[in-house]
Design an enzyme around this catalytic site. Sequence first.
Site, PDB file in Angstrom:
ATOM      1  N   ASP A  98      61.878 -48.576 -49.145  1.00 26.91           N
ATOM      2  CA  ASP A  98      61.397 -49.502 -48.096  1.00 26.91           C
ATOM      3  C   ASP A  98      61.281 -48.847 -46.853  1.00 26.91           C
ATOM      4  O   ASP A  98      61.645 -47.908 -46.627  1.00 26.91           O
ATOM      5  CB  ASP A  98      61.856 -50.890 -48.067  1.00 26.91           C
ATOM      6  CG  ASP A  98      60.680 -51.942 -47.552  1.00 26.91           C
ATOM      7  OD1 ASP A  98      59.764 -51.622 -47.118  1.00 26.91           O
ATOM      8  OD2 ASP A  98      61.139 -53.108 -47.624  1.00 26.91           O
TER       9      ASP A  98
HETATM   10  C1  BGC Z   1      58.374 -54.438 -46.265  1.00 28.51           C
HETATM   11  C2  BGC Z   1      57.371 -53.623 -47.431  1.00 28.51           C
HETATM   12  C3  BGC Z   1      56.148 -53.415 -47.150  1.00 28.51           C
HETATM   13  C4  BGC Z   1      56.436 -52.230 -46.043  1.00 28.51           C
HETATM   14  C5  BGC Z   1      55.125 -51.310 -45.612  1.00 28.51           C
HETATM   15  C6  BGC Z   1      58.249 -53.127 -44.993  1.00 28.51           C
HETATM   16  O1  BGC Z   1      58.800 -53.473 -43.839  1.00 28.51           O
HETATM   17  O2  BGC Z   1      59.636 -54.811 -46.425  1.00 28.51           O
HETATM   18  O3  BGC Z   1      57.320 -55.000 -48.217  1.00 28.51           O
HETATM   19  O4  BGC Z   1      55.494 -52.990 -48.203  1.00 28.51           O
HETATM   20  O5  BGC Z   1      57.139 -52.639 -44.974  1.00 28.51           O
HETATM   21  O6  BGC Z   1      54.217 -52.011 -44.839  1.00 28.51           O
END
Ligand code: BGC
Length: 773
Positions: free
Chosen positions: A309
């Site tokens: 993530d």
């Molecule tokens: C989130 C993810 C997301 C990623 C990219 C993160 O803060 O937890 O779910 O896909 O950002 O935007």
Amino acid sequence: MLKCTNKTMKKHKMLLVMVSVVLFVACADKPTDYLALTPPNENTNDLIEARVADLLSKMTLEEKIGQMNQYNGFWDVTGPTPQGGDAAKKYKHLRKGYVGSMLNVTGVKEVRAVQKIAVEETRLGIPLIIGFDVIHGYKTISPIPLAEAASWDLKAIKHSAQIAAEEASAAGINWTFAPMVDVSRDARWGRVMEGAGEDPFLGSQIAIARVEGFQGDDLSKFNTVAACAKHFAGYGFSESGRDYNTVDVGTSTLNNIIFPPFEAATKAGVRTFMNSFNELNGIPATGNKFLQRDILKGKWNFDGFVVSDWGSILEMQAHGYAKDGKQAAELAINGGSDMDMESYLYVEELANLIKEGKVDEALITDAARRILRVKFELGLFDDPYRYLDEQREKEVTGKTEFQEAVLDMAKKSIVLLKNENNLLPLKNSGQKIALIGALANDKTSPLGSWRVGADDGTAVSVLEGMKAYSGNKVSYSKGADVSVGKTEFGTELTINTTDKSGFPQAISEAKNADVVVMVLGEHGLQSGEGRSRTDLGLPGVQQELLEAVYKVNKNIILVLQNGRPLILNWADEHIPAIVEAWHLGTQSGNAIAQVLYGDYNPSGKLPMTFPRNVGQVPIYYNYKHTGRPTLPGQDVVFWSHYQDVENSPLYVFGHGLSYTNFEYSDLKITVNAKERVTVAFSLKNTGERKGKEVAQLYLNDMFASVTRPVKELKAFELVDLNPKESKRIEFTLAKDELGFFNNEGDFVLEPGDFKVFVGGSSAAKLEQKFELK
Ligand code: BGC
């Protein structure tokens, strides 16, 4: 640039397959027992394996590590070349072939510009995979995922993912960071809006529908995108519902509640996984070998790749797990994270870690292999510009067919919570309607959270939707603001907690109306990532507004717009009709109006329990018995209960009414020799309108070696019935639908007594016992 024509590919296929096998063995020559490498692939075709192996053989270590590096969009790519700072560094890495993927670069023009650098300026010309959060649509927005789940309509949900894929891929996107398949039981957590709610079975079915919708039957088609099951794992169980918080769950919950939708997504062929911000039982998910290597890549044989993530590799330092960035990179790769999203650590640290013997190079080759495999499957090597057609982008974006599909999905997602004296549907003419609430006139909020690709102000408001029914006189007054705030990343959201200057007008409009429609709830940006709440009532002064209006007119239809279950006790006690309309996306106002006027008979059912009180949270229908269950009629203290509120929720999981009524009867269970259980019953539409019912089957395994929930959803069916029509419904449960995971993680089926319940919600009353010998 690497190119391989069909002809050359066929000619060299055998040779390449052999090379691939040899290379796989070579790459895995220093296996450490805990490291699950890419399994020899039976599912993907040999040709892709061979092409991947051939390419890997040409790559330097740095280039392989480059594939594992993902950067956020960093400059206006079609503008001037960046000269300093992070952007200049990213640009340099891109040209060297040290970037495998980018996110948040969208639109054909911009994507073409970065892809061109990767393909035409780097040594091997390996195309980038372009990722984006297409969570419930790209430009044309569907209901938030939790709302879609309320439809229980797998075909519609799949279609919604399909059109999102079509629109996003036309804008150059190859990969969506969806579906989120985190089971969640805690409405305080803002991200419940992104998932399918609290049930692992419904969640698994929806995970499959979404993966199939996004990916289609062929990833290389220009209108499909790779999907990503996230967040692996346990993110939905953050303590106290506070985002990013610690997760500590037992084996039984992990295996039986959290894992199933992820495993279902894997079986449906999801090509990527994202790990999560949280730690799970003391180990951050990003560095968690048990999750990523033992379970995902080992037990489930997943051969796609895992992306971290955002910054979660670096965050292992803040977790108190890695002492510095270098150790974080080591723990992440050893733990099974293949791609680094925005921590900048793989590209900085991995080569040194290999030199120092802290990371096995086979893991780098394995990660690169997994990433390249997906790029080949997407067809990016056959034509890296295949998703980059400006004409197509223009024709596809927002097309009528998409508008129709999201309208259909929005109507199916609406849940009728209460409808006393048949106040709904509204009459088509001759009525004075007072429409009240800031959300009724909002064209941005209904888009909900996580709709990063959409433009503000593009949703149809309730006011606009209602005006299409010209037979009635509709007045509008705001009453109270909910929020000020522009975009997902723009102005901070502020909630109006004091200003009641709009009350008098709303009250006077209500006084003069036959019916009042009040649109209240949360602004679209009040749920989602980082938006946990401890108070689940109507934000700001909306509750006061509701009560003030009620004093002058009791004929109120309360339309809720929200991204999570809310506390609605007062409304449930006083307001005759309550409609749960979530954040329904682009066509929100039209969908709501059509349901209120009865052009569409609602059939949605809650995918999450609505509590009476925040103190009950986490609250869910599939809870366990205690040693001290309710003692009815006995005035004693020592049983499992609260002193101030009853145990039951306000609205149970699976609840949802219709403009007609349904009756369940004649339940019959047959257990046959092959340990199949057939459950048959009659379902009748007893009302005057055609309607659709989600018939639900729940099971209780009464005594087991690991205790089982009081009820578990095991099957459901959407049944269309004409007035007075009756149908015999039959569900067959196979052996593996009666079993569970024990605490060793093994799936077991134990003979004994079971109870079956059927009905229109988890409070299903029709029940019968059977014995499995
Ligand atoms: C989130 C993810 C997301 C990623 C990219 C993160 O803060 O937890 O779910 O896909 O950002 O935007």
